[in-house]
Design an enzyme around this catalytic site. Structure first.
Site: not given
Length: 411
Positions: A256, A283, A301, A354
């Site tokens: 992430d 990073d 996702d 989503c």
């Protein structure tokens, strides 16, 4: 029902922060509930659910009350008065609440409810977009479903227990649950409650995760011993599920760009007993290049509009803008083309969002398969999950496989 002044005032204060200051509803409510230690479970429930309700129906209530943003404190009380009147709750004789005839409020409600953008309380542009992408009939049903309060769903952590044992343990702790057909790891609370204080949660026996979201990790078809990369891991709900499906064997690399989210994942993984998760902050591009061609399975996702989860995040529809959607679609395509390089030959990748919009889902997969980066991938299967059909979050997931030669496949 008797209204208590301090609870109503707390609700109005929360609404002003959410509407006028652009704060996230969940964060504002979390902070608000800490204002008075004397509040019991019923008091906290009143503040949280009333705030969410008024946020969900902001446009409708504002039209009924004939008030505009930014809301003054007086106008926020008017919104509250509309909420109470429509629920048959008698308004107290407080100077903050200007009396409006009940008949007038109900009359305006009846008239406005004939127009979808008011009835479902959504911006004009979002209503037009929903119709353009899904068609009138599907959008009508879907936005109606997304305006219902989301149920509380938990996912059993199979690293520590099984669904029958957990269900009995929660019953012993005072929480009734029901099994969900077609969702093998899910239990739904019969009544909404704060389940985070249970011994079962503290011991890592479950995570709160919507039923639709629970399908994503399963869709990737992971096996014990696989090397799996969760590319947009966030706080790691799906990483934890992947680790459980892999029985703690093999490796889950959680990526992430936000280090604070990965710190939360580490904390959750420790509680869950998920020992095969490694977190890495993205990073620079080197972090991704090091993984090129090295993963058996990759989960993307992707960041999205979040339209499929409006039932749990009703303030999102007031923060969304058409320009954001344009940017996020571009980001989605960049992400899938960049992270697909992590997949080994004969490896698999899931692209998921989503969102219920085809432009974020099927069309993104179609564009990817037609690109240079997607030429070695084929679509195995995809699923679109509508809230109107399941009662849970709207989701999309596509399973793709990397091979040596291009196989034509239509989305």
């Amino acid at each position: 029902m008797r209204l208590h002044r301090n609870l109503v005032f707390a609700t109005v204060d929360a609404l002003l922060e959410i509407f006028n200051e652009g704060q996230y509803a969940d964060k504002v409510i979390e902070k608000t509930l800490k204002r008075d230690k004397r509040w019991g479970a019923r008091d906290r429930s009143f503040i949280a659910e009333t705030t969410y309700d008024i946020v969900r129906w902001k446009r409708l209530y504002a039209e009924i009350a004939e008030v505009k943003e930014p809301f003054s404190r007086e106008n926020a009380f008017r919104l509250f008065a509309v909420w109470a009147t429509l629920r048959g709750i008698a308004l107290p004789d407080w100077k903050q609440i200007e009396e409006t005839p009940t008949r007038r409020i109900k009359g305006r409600f009846d008239a406005l409810s004939k127009i979808r953008k008011f009835r479902e309380s959504i911006p004009d542009w979002l209503d037009e977009l929903g119709v353009a992408e899904l068609g009138e009939d599907i959008w009508e049903k879907e936005i109606g479903a997304l305006n219902k309060q989301a149920p509380v769903i938990i996912r059993v952590n199979t690293l520590k227990t099984d669904i029958q044992t957990l269900q009995q343990k929660l019953k012993d702790e005072g929480f009734e649950t029901i099994n969900l057909k077609d969702y093998p790891y899910a239990l739904q609370l019969v009544e909404r409650a704060n389940i985070f204080k249970t011994e079962s949660f503290q011991n890592g026996l479950f995570e709160v995760q919507d039923a639709s979201s629970q399908l994503v990790a399963d869709f990737l078809d992971v096996k014990p011993g696989d090397r799996v990369v969760d590319t947009c891991a966030g706080a790691g709900g799906k990483s934890l599920h992947l680790a459980a499906l892999m029985e703690n064997k093999g490796q889950v690399i959680a990526l992430d760009i936000y280090g604070n989210k990965l710190k939360e994942l580490k904390r959750r993984a420790k509680r869950a007993g998920a020992h095969n998760i490694e977190t890495r902050v993205i990073d620079n591009n080197k972090a991704i290049k090091k993984l090129h061609g090295k993963a058996d399975k990759v989960l993307i996702d992707a960041p999205c509009s979040g339209l499929g989860v409006l039932s749990r995040n009703p303030d999102a529809k007031w923060k969304l803008e058409p320009e954001f959607l344009d940017r996020i679609r571009k980001t989605q395509q960049e992400i899938i083309r960049q992270y697909c390089k992590i997949v080994k030959k004969e490896g698999k990748m899931v692209y998921a969002t989503c969102s219920v919009l085809p432009s974020e889902n099927q069309l993104q997969v179609k564009d990817f398969l037609a690109s240079e980066e997607g030429k070695d991938f084929k679509l195995i299967e995809d699923r679109k999950i509508l809230s109107s059909e399941t009662g849970y979050d709207g989701f999309y997931m596509a399973l793709l496989e990397k091979s040596d030669s291009k196989t034509s496949e239509q989305v």
